[in-house]
Design an enzyme around this catalytic site. Structure first.
Site, PDB file in Angstrom:
ATOM      1  N   GLU A 182       7.854   2.172  -5.932  1.00  0.00           N
ATOM      2  CA  GLU A 182       7.919   1.562  -4.596  1.00  0.00           C
ATOM      3  C   GLU A 182       8.086   2.669  -3.551  1.00  0.00           C
ATOM      4  OE1 GLU A 182       7.376  -0.521  -2.436  1.00  0.00           O
ATOM      5  OE2 GLU A 182       8.603  -2.306  -2.590  1.00  0.00           O
ATOM      6  N   ASP A 183       7.556   2.459  -2.355  1.00  0.00           N
ATOM      7  CA  ASP A 183       7.711   3.450  -1.288  1.00  0.00           C
ATOM      8  C   ASP A 183       9.141   3.488  -0.769  1.00  0.00           C
ATOM      9  OD1 ASP A 183       7.553   0.927  -0.077  1.00  0.00           O
ATOM     10  OD2 ASP A 183       6.056   1.512   1.413  1.00  0.00           O
ATOM     11  N   ASP A 218      14.602  -1.414   1.314  1.00  0.00           N
ATOM     12  CA  ASP A 218      15.321  -1.644   2.563  1.00  0.00           C
ATOM     13  C   ASP A 218      16.353  -2.755   2.307  1.00  0.00           C
ATOM     14  OD1 ASP A 218      15.933  -1.620   5.274  1.00  0.00           O
ATOM     15  OD2 ASP A 218      14.216  -2.829   5.853  1.00  0.00           O
ATOM     16  N   LYS A 230      17.098   2.939   1.595  1.00  0.00           N
ATOM     17  CA  LYS A 230      18.008   2.681   2.729  1.00  0.00           C
ATOM     18  C   LYS A 230      19.149   1.818   2.201  1.00  0.00           C
ATOM     19  CE  LYS A 230      14.455   2.246   6.344  1.00  0.00           C
ATOM     20  NZ  LYS A 230      13.866   1.248   7.261  1.00  0.00           N
ATOM     21  N   ASP A 252       3.393   3.531   6.613  1.00  0.00           N
ATOM     22  CA  ASP A 252       2.637   3.391   7.865  1.00  0.00           C
ATOM     23  C   ASP A 252       3.444   2.711   8.958  1.00  0.00           C
ATOM     24  OD1 ASP A 252       2.586   0.714   6.752  1.00  0.00           O
ATOM     25  OD2 ASP A 252       1.004   0.284   8.199  1.00  0.00           O
ATOM     26  N   LYS A 288       0.807  -1.198   0.000  1.00  0.00           N
ATOM     27  CA  LYS A 288       0.000   0.000   0.000  1.00  0.00           C
ATOM     28  C   LYS A 288       0.850   1.261   0.000  1.00  0.00           C
ATOM     29  CE  LYS A 288      -3.432  -2.036   3.111  1.00  0.00           C
ATOM     30  NZ  LYS A 288      -4.103  -1.860   4.445  1.00  0.00           N
ATOM     31  N   GLY A 289       2.089   1.134   0.468  1.00  0.00           N
ATOM     32  CA  GLY A 289       2.885   2.304   0.830  1.00  0.00           C
ATOM     33  C   GLY A 289       3.150   3.306  -0.280  1.00  0.00           C
ATOM     34  N   ARG A 291       0.034   7.034   7.787  1.00  0.00           N
ATOM     35  CA  ARG A 291       0.107   7.001   6.323  1.00  0.00           C
ATOM     36  C   ARG A 291      -0.221   8.354   5.696  1.00  0.00           C
ATOM     37  NH1 ARG A 291       0.612   2.085   3.883  1.00  0.00           N
ATOM     38  NH2 ARG A 291      -0.556   0.472   4.952  1.00  0.00           N
ATOM     39  N   PHE A 320      13.209   3.585  11.189  1.00  0.00           N
ATOM     40  CA  PHE A 320      11.869   3.257  10.686  1.00  0.00           C
ATOM     41  C   PHE A 320      11.131   4.544  10.362  1.00  0.00           C
ATOM     42  CE2 PHE A 320       7.516   1.706  10.708  1.00  0.00           C
ATOM     43  CZ  PHE A 320       7.666   0.535   9.991  1.00  0.00           C
TER      44      PHE A 320
HETATM   45  P1  5GP Z   1      12.616  -4.792   1.745  1.00  0.00           P
HETATM   46  O1  5GP Z   1      13.354  -5.102   3.022  1.00  0.00           O
HETATM   47  O2  5GP Z   1      12.113  -6.040   1.112  1.00  0.00           O
HETATM   48  O3  5GP Z   1      13.466  -3.953   0.807  1.00  0.00           O
HETATM   49  O4  5GP Z   1      11.383  -3.883   2.134  1.00  0.00           O
HETATM   50  C1  5GP Z   1      10.130  -4.471   2.351  1.00  0.00           C
HETATM   51  C2  5GP Z   1       9.066  -3.467   2.685  1.00  0.00           C
HETATM   52  O5  5GP Z   1       9.206  -3.150   4.057  1.00  0.00           O
HETATM   53  C3  5GP Z   1       9.047  -2.114   1.990  1.00  0.00           C
HETATM   54  O6  5GP Z   1       8.400  -2.129   0.745  1.00  0.00           O
HETATM   55  C4  5GP Z   1       8.236  -1.296   2.974  1.00  0.00           C
HETATM   56  O7  5GP Z   1       6.841  -1.439   2.766  1.00  0.00           O
HETATM   57  C5  5GP Z   1       8.626  -1.922   4.292  1.00  0.00           C
HETATM   58  N1  5GP Z   1       9.589  -1.049   4.980  1.00  0.00           N
HETATM   59  C6  5GP Z   1      10.943  -1.133   4.987  1.00  0.00           C
HETATM   60  N2  5GP Z   1      11.475  -0.154   5.735  1.00  0.00           N
HETATM   61  C7  5GP Z   1      10.413   0.582   6.190  1.00  0.00           C
HETATM   62  C8  5GP Z   1      10.309   1.751   6.994  1.00  0.00           C
HETATM   63  O8  5GP Z   1      11.296   2.354   7.460  1.00  0.00           O
HETATM   64  N3  5GP Z   1       9.054   2.222   7.235  1.00  0.00           N
HETATM   65  C9  5GP Z   1       7.925   1.621   6.760  1.00  0.00           C
HETATM   66  N4  5GP Z   1       6.744   2.157   7.075  1.00  0.00           N
HETATM   67  N5  5GP Z   1       7.991   0.506   5.990  1.00  0.00           N
HETATM   68  C10 5GP Z   1       9.228   0.014   5.709  1.00  0.00           C
END
Ligand code: 5GP
Length: 187
Positions: free
Chosen positions: A98-99, A102, A130, A158, A42-43, A164, A151
């Site tokens: 993508e939002d 990470d 990140k 969210d 959703k982000g 959000r 975070f």
């Molecule tokens: P990945 O670790 O697979 O790159 O990230 C997975 C998902 O974790 C991201 O698409 C995002 O929705 C969520 N995420 C990662 N870091 C954060 C953060 O700092 N804040 C929020 N709200 N979601 C995060």
């Protein structure tokens, strides 16, 4: 929820200016073409809605949703698509929006999944990056802001469905319980 302390990272004005810049860059890169923008729910929905309204190239919109299973806010790499796109992407210019990236595991999974459907081109546009947290090497094609560990919430991101709709982006400081609902992290 335990008391949280939040610090503003990016203001609404900073975000607006950066999104406009990104839209100009993307519009230049795709001049004369039609883009299929795939928002990751959703982000990314707020970022995507601002971005596509600033694009100067024609675009279609679709959405995909992924969930990753892990402990707390840590992605395990076990990613599952819980809502797929509805567009045949064969031969199309596709931009995943993508939002936040990470560990990189979610976006890698989404990229591999869509690439297997033979798009004409496939790029990734991410609002926040990140870079220091990667578990796998991954470079997005367009990055709004690079950030350190922490975070973040707001502008679509969210924390247990809170924050959000905040127009600014905040980092939540340690001591806050990040996963009150269990191990499923909405990607
Ligand atoms: P990945 O670790 O697979 O790159 O990230 C997975 C998902 O974790 C991201 O698409 C995002 O929705 C969520 N995420 C990662 N870091 C954060 C953060 O700092 N804040 C929020 N709200 N979601 C995060």
């Amino acid at each position: 929820m335990p008391t949280s302390s939040k610090e503003m990272l990016f203001s609404q004005a900073q975000i607006r200016a950066r999104v406009q810049q990104m839209a100009r860059e993307i519009s230049r890169d795709y001049a004369g073409r039609e883009l299929l923008v795939v928002g990751v729910l959703k982000g990314a929905f707020i970022f995507m809605s601002d971005l596509i309204r600033a694009l100067e190239v024609p675009c279609r919109a679709d959405f995909i949703r992924a969930a990753s299973y892990g402990a707390g806010d840590e992605s395990s790499g076990c990613v599952e698509i819980t809502k797929d796109i509805e567009t045949d992407i064969t031969g199309r210019d596709v931009l995943i929006v993508e939002d936040i990236v990470d560990t990189g595991l979610t976006v890698q999974y989404l990229t591999e999944t869509l690439r297997a459907r033979h798009p004409g081109s496939l790029k990734v546009c991410v609002f926040l990056d990140k870079k220091g947290r990667r578990k796998i090497p991954f470079e997005a094609d367009y990055v709004g802001f690079s950030i350190d560990d922490g975070f973040v919430v707001g502008y679509g991101l969210d924390f247990a469905e809170q924050y959000r709709a905040f127009p600014d982006v905040y980092v939540i400081h340690a001591g806050v319980e990040k996963d009150p609902d269990g191990g499923k992290v909405d990607a």
